[in-house]
Scaffold this motif. Structure first.
Motif, PDB file in Angstrom:
ATOM      1  N   ARG A   4       0.846  -1.196   0.000  1.00 23.39           N
ATOM      2  CA  ARG A   4       0.000   0.000   0.000  1.00 23.39           C
ATOM      3  C   ARG A   4       0.877   1.241   0.000  1.00 23.39           C
ATOM      4  O   ARG A   4       1.874   1.315   0.727  1.00 23.39           O
ATOM      5  N   THR A  90       3.978  -1.666   3.206  1.00 23.08           N
ATOM      6  CA  THR A  90       3.253  -0.400   3.193  1.00 23.08           C
ATOM      7  C   THR A  90       4.281   0.718   3.222  1.00 23.08           C
ATOM      8  O   THR A  90       5.207   0.698   4.036  1.00 23.08           O
ATOM      9  N   ASP A 129      -2.667   4.714  -2.776  1.00 24.26           N
ATOM     10  CA  ASP A 129      -3.917   4.094  -2.338  1.00 24.26           C
ATOM     11  C   ASP A 129      -4.721   5.058  -1.465  1.00 24.26           C
ATOM     12  O   ASP A 129      -5.953   5.003  -1.452  1.00 24.26           O
ATOM     13  N   ARG A 130      -4.016   5.912  -0.741  1.00 30.56           N
ATOM     14  CA  ARG A 130      -4.673   6.891   0.124  1.00 30.56           C
ATOM     15  C   ARG A 130      -3.764   8.105   0.259  1.00 30.56           C
ATOM     16  O   ARG A 130      -2.554   7.968   0.406  1.00 30.56           O
ATOM     17  N   LEU A 201      -6.996   5.761   7.870  1.00 31.63           N
ATOM     18  CA  LEU A 201      -6.269   4.632   7.288  1.00 31.63           C
ATOM     19  C   LEU A 201      -6.776   3.279   7.783  1.00 31.63           C
ATOM     20  O   LEU A 201      -6.221   2.247   7.436  1.00 31.63           O
ATOM     21  N   ASP A 203      -9.163   1.351   7.102  1.00 29.51           N
ATOM     22  CA  ASP A 203      -9.570   0.354   6.138  1.00 29.51           C
ATOM     23  C   ASP A 203      -8.395  -0.202   5.343  1.00 29.51           C
ATOM     24  O   ASP A 203      -8.486  -1.291   4.746  1.00 29.51           O
ATOM     25  N   LEU A 204      -7.273   0.533   5.328  1.00 31.82           N
ATOM     26  CA  LEU A 204      -6.095   0.082   4.568  1.00 31.82           C
ATOM     27  C   LEU A 204      -5.066  -0.633   5.433  1.00 31.82           C
ATOM     28  O   LEU A 204      -4.488  -1.634   5.037  1.00 31.82           O
TER      29      LEU A 204
END
Length: 206
Positions: A4, A90, A129-130, A201, A203-204
């Motif tokens: 991520r 990540t 992703d975010r 964050l 949900d990730l």
């Protein structure tokens, strides 16, 4: 397995670097495998470019500035970022393409679409992703920089109208991609901003 990519964006003085360090520490304490990188920088070539673009004594036109940032970004992606994501890690990145869209595209008035095309080439189309956008009024960010007492770099010396364009561009980018962006109030205390970021964050990175 694909990792991520989380980016932290905002005006100078918004508290991006402070949040990034605290966020990585908090996520690691929860067992997450997170790597922290910064832009421009993160690898030797990009760190040398960072020195060039931030030097207020070194003349650098807007187009050259945009190309230098893109070059630093391309090397970071190839050397470190893409391999880390490919390994499933990540990555938390202090600034990425959105910074160039806001600062060079809008702030330097080179065109957001033009800078987007340049950076799509530089990154191979890599998208976060975010993105956590720390929203702060330009005058508040400038006051925070003044309070630090550090000599301003070349970008920080830009005028009020420049930073107003940058702030507006960030808001437009966030509005255009509400699924990717989470806008955080950078006027809150550091612990509150960290809590907001962790919530954004969840949900990730559970």
């Amino acid at each position: 397995m694909s990792g991520r990519l989380i980016t932290v964006e905002g005006l100078d003085g918004a508290g991006k670097s402070t949040l990034a360090v605290a966020l990585v520490d908090a996520l690691r304490a929860r067992g997450a495998d997170v790597e922290l990188l910064r832009e421009p920088g993160g690898v030797l070539l990009a760190e040398r470019i960072r020195t060039l673009v931030k030097d207020p004594a070194l003349p650098c036109g807007p187009r050259a500035e945009a190309l230098l940032y893109a070059a630093a970004r391309a090397q970071l992606v190839e050397e470190t970022l893409a391999p880390a994501l490919a390994s499933g890690r990540t990555v938390l990145l202090d600034r990425f393409v959105d910074s160039s869209l806001a600062y060079q595209g809008a702030g330097r008035e080179l065109g957001v679409a033009e800078i987007a095309a340049l950076n799509a080439f530089a990154t191979g189309g890599l998208t976060p992703d975010r993105t956590l956008l720390l929203r702060v009024a330009p005058e508040t960010g400038r006051a925070r920089l003044d309070d630090r007492g550090d000599a301003p770099d070349r970008l920080e010396l830009a005028g009020t109208e420049f930073f107003a364009r940058v702030a507006s561009a960030y808001d437009e980018l966030a509005a255009a991609e509400p699924t990717r962006f989470r806008v955080l109030d950078a006027g809150r205390t550091a612990p509150e901003v960290l809590a907001d970021a962790l919530g954004a964050l969840r949900d990730l990175v559970p």
